[in-house]
Enzyme design. Sequence first.
Site, short mmCIF file in Angstrom:
data_model
loop_
_atom_site.label_atom_id
_atom_site.label_comp_id
_atom_site.label_asym_id
_atom_site.label_seq_id
_atom_site.Cartn_x
_atom_site.Cartn_y
_atom_site.Cartn_z
N LYS A 194 0.80 -1.31 0.11
CA LYS A 194 0.06 -0.10 -0.10
C LYS A 194 0.98 1.09 0.16
O LYS A 194 1.98 1.34 0.88
CB LYS A 194 -0.93 -0.02 1.23
CG LYS A 194 -1.75 1.25 1.21
CD LYS A 194 -3.08 1.18 2.37
CE LYS A 194 -3.65 2.55 2.44
NZ LYS A 194 -4.70 2.37 3.35
N LYS A 247 -2.06 -1.56 -3.95
CA LYS A 247 -3.03 -0.39 -3.84
C LYS A 247 -2.27 0.76 -3.84
O LYS A 247 -1.21 1.04 -3.16
CB LYS A 247 -3.77 -0.47 -2.52
CG LYS A 247 -4.63 0.83 -2.29
CD LYS A 247 -5.04 0.81 -0.86
CE LYS A 247 -6.16 2.08 -0.79
NZ LYS A 247 -6.82 1.92 0.61
C1 PBG Z 1 -7.78 3.76 5.27
C2 PBG Z 1 -7.84 3.36 3.84
C3 PBG Z 1 -7.67 4.38 2.92
C4 PBG Z 1 -8.27 3.63 1.49
C5 PBG Z 1 -8.80 2.33 2.21
N1 PBG Z 1 -8.22 2.27 3.46
C6 PBG Z 1 -7.06 5.66 3.02
C7 PBG Z 1 -5.82 6.06 3.44
O1 PBG Z 1 -4.86 5.11 3.67
O2 PBG Z 1 -5.54 7.01 3.48
C8 PBG Z 1 -8.19 4.14 0.22
C9 PBG Z 1 -9.31 3.80 -0.55
C10 PBG Z 1 -9.50 4.71 -1.71
O3 PBG Z 1 -8.88 5.84 -1.82
O4 PBG Z 1 -10.32 4.36 -2.52
N2 PBG Z 1 -6.68 2.93 6.02
#
Ligand code: PBG
Length: 323
Positions: A194, A247
Amino acid sequence: MLQRPRRNRKSEVIRQMVQETHISPANLIFPLFIVEGKNVKTEVASMPGIYRHSIDNLLREVEACARLGLMSFDLFPNIEESLKDKYATESYRNESLYLRAIREVKKNFPEVCVITDVAMDPYSSDGHDGLVENGEILNDETLGILAKMALAHAQAGADIVAPSDMMDGRVGYIRNALDENKFTNVSIMSYTAKYASAFYGPFRDALDSAPKFGDKKSYQMNPANQREALIEANLDESEGADFLMVKPALVYLDVIKLLKDNTELPVAAYNVSGEYAMLKAAAQRGWLNEQRSTMEVLMSIRRAGATAILTYHAKEVLEKGWL
Ligand code: PBG
């Protein structure tokens, strides 16, 4: 010329015969935003066509999706500011919005797959995924909170818990907590790679969950790094993850491919809010053909190696018959 690749493109039937990649509704996971209230359905300004639903409307939405053959959902709560605290205690309070939503969905639609998000940010007064002390995001002190949260999700009926926090060691810690409480059948979809991405902006608007200070670079990965994803993948695998996720998806297709080539586990990819927003914005202006660009994006993510795709396009591609 002995080889004329165009021969295999000469008719629709032949093009389909040699098509390498396909998308089925079974590959799609639909993220849904939940908010407190009755009969609430408010559109997220930066995500046209995507709404925050109160639980009653959430059930209607799940039912409508299931009728289209869309059976997997990833739930995210918008928590009132007054319920947020340093320790994200709202995340495991039995009557919290999120736990009620999980229970209601599984009670009414036991056959659907409910995926839950494990991270502190929607519940944290600091807006970070981990516990904050003196401006630092603490790792080991966060693990206990994540495990409590994951366990609460499992008790509420989650099929898969998805830790999105990027703390070290959390997959093993959560696996252990689930197993000790006899939730050996609850799966873990780990946010393995991520990245600290600008493409989460619209999601943080949807949840009002932006960090109150600083950024997430001390836990989410540097967008410049590819090999580091293998370190995360090896750890998650050894700690008992059932899925490895990349992601964002579209701007990290190389990372999807890298993981695909280096694991036997299914690879998931999250086609995130900003990727959705930029396509919608261009389509609304008539700058892109919406159907063709949407399908090309999803196809590219599958082609790179993702088995499952988390995408805000999931419902519309089925509704509009684009698959
Ligand atoms: C939170 C989380 C996030 C997303 C999914 N879970 C945001 C972040 O890490 O700030 C992002 C999903 C998206 O942008 O569609 N931990």
